[in-house]
Design a protein around this motif. Sequence first.
Motif, PDB file in Angstrom:
ATOM      1  N   ARG A 167       0.811  -1.221   0.000  1.00  0.00           N
ATOM      2  CA  ARG A 167       0.000   0.000   0.000  1.00  0.00           C
ATOM      3  C   ARG A 167       0.843   1.268   0.000  1.00  0.00           C
ATOM      4  O   ARG A 167       0.354   2.339  -0.347  1.00  0.00           O
ATOM      5  CB  ARG A 167      -0.924  -0.018   1.218  1.00  0.00           C
ATOM      6  CG  ARG A 167      -1.961  -1.132   1.165  1.00  0.00           C
ATOM      7  CD  ARG A 167      -2.642  -1.323   2.498  1.00  0.00           C
ATOM      8  NE  ARG A 167      -3.532  -2.482   2.485  1.00  0.00           N
ATOM      9  CZ  ARG A 167      -4.052  -3.033   3.580  1.00  0.00           C
ATOM     10  NH1 ARG A 167      -3.765  -2.515   4.778  1.00  0.00           N
ATOM     11  NH2 ARG A 167      -4.838  -4.078   3.472  1.00  0.00           N
ATOM     12  N   GLN A 168       2.098   1.149   0.406  1.00  0.00           N
ATOM     13  CA  GLN A 168       2.976   2.319   0.419  1.00  0.00           C
ATOM     14  C   GLN A 168       3.734   2.487  -0.892  1.00  0.00           C
ATOM     15  O   GLN A 168       4.549   3.404  -1.023  1.00  0.00           O
ATOM     16  CB  GLN A 168       3.962   2.211   1.588  1.00  0.00           C
ATOM     17  CG  GLN A 168       3.293   2.149   2.947  1.00  0.00           C
ATOM     18  CD  GLN A 168       4.301   2.039   4.079  1.00  0.00           C
ATOM     19  OE1 GLN A 168       5.488   2.344   3.902  1.00  0.00           O
ATOM     20  NE2 GLN A 168       3.849   1.613   5.241  1.00  0.00           N
ATOM     21  N   ARG A 170       5.903   0.337  -2.175  1.00  0.00           N
ATOM     22  CA  ARG A 170       7.154  -0.412  -2.254  1.00  0.00           C
ATOM     23  C   ARG A 170       6.952  -1.651  -3.116  1.00  0.00           C
ATOM     24  O   ARG A 170       5.881  -2.264  -3.106  1.00  0.00           O
ATOM     25  CB  ARG A 170       7.635  -0.805  -0.859  1.00  0.00           C
ATOM     26  CG  ARG A 170       8.010   0.377   0.007  1.00  0.00           C
ATOM     27  CD  ARG A 170       8.365  -0.047   1.412  1.00  0.00           C
ATOM     28  NE  ARG A 170       7.229  -0.663   2.105  1.00  0.00           N
ATOM     29  CZ  ARG A 170       7.276  -1.092   3.359  1.00  0.00           C
ATOM     30  NH1 ARG A 170       8.407  -0.986   4.060  1.00  0.00           N
ATOM     31  NH2 ARG A 170       6.212  -1.619   3.925  1.00  0.00           N
ATOM     32  N   GLN A 204       3.749  -7.566   5.168  1.00  0.00           N
ATOM     33  CA  GLN A 204       3.121  -7.159   3.909  1.00  0.00           C
ATOM     34  C   GLN A 204       2.588  -8.335   3.096  1.00  0.00           C
ATOM     35  O   GLN A 204       2.040  -8.132   2.012  1.00  0.00           O
ATOM     36  CB  GLN A 204       4.127  -6.382   3.050  1.00  0.00           C
ATOM     37  CG  GLN A 204       4.320  -4.930   3.443  1.00  0.00           C
ATOM     38  CD  GLN A 204       5.050  -4.765   4.754  1.00  0.00           C
ATOM     39  OE1 GLN A 204       6.012  -5.470   5.017  1.00  0.00           O
ATOM     40  NE2 GLN A 204       4.597  -3.845   5.595  1.00  0.00           N
TER      41      GLN A 204
END
Length: 242
Positions: A167-168, A170, A204
Amino acid sequence: MDTSTQPIPAIPSAGPLPRPSVPPLPVVPPLPVVPPPPEEPAVPVAAEVPVAVTPPPPRRRRPVLTALGAVAALVVAVGATTYDRYHVYLVRSGQLPAKQEQVVPAGQSVTVKHVSWKSTMETVPQVPGSKPQPGSAYIKIDITRSAVDADGAVKTAKPKDLFVTDRQGRTWVALVGNDTTPAEKMEIGESYQMTAYARVPPAQAAEVELLLTPSNYRSDIPTAQLMTAKTEPELDVLRFKR
């Protein structure tokens, strides 16, 4: 003739013959007796101390080679930066379209450039044939594709880019482990399976999604023309939801 028979009278002895005169030998006094010098005490021999051998200094690189290496690294760095800036310039100036991301709902398929794509993901304990790494989670990615027509049948190359992202934003690279797609041509409507794996942090593992960029390589282009043949730009990015 008369011969005399009288004996010859004996000659009286004159005594012993005189000895020759020999001068007496000089009397040599005896040499004085010199006592031997006293023995010096034995000096202990010191043990041999190993001497550290200093290795020869490393050979210095030739200034010319060092300079060439630095120039080559600089050229690569400047070239990469220039390429990135030029790509951004082409996109901003409208000469090169920006990449287009298509969101694919979980469990559904999407058709792009004559090929249909579908994908599912799950967390697995490890990649087959390898040991799990501490502090890592593994994502198994099952990809299905099929050609919808003759133009799609010759697009047999693996995806150009294959990542998972959180979600970030990455990303982690996904590596293809198995692919049943034929190298020359797919049968229209036939499904072919591809399996890929990605290693991500455990936190994650449940949220990452797949980013897939299809390749526009065509197997019907002769090898001699691969560098000159014009193909469609690879601008489509597929985001598969979970």
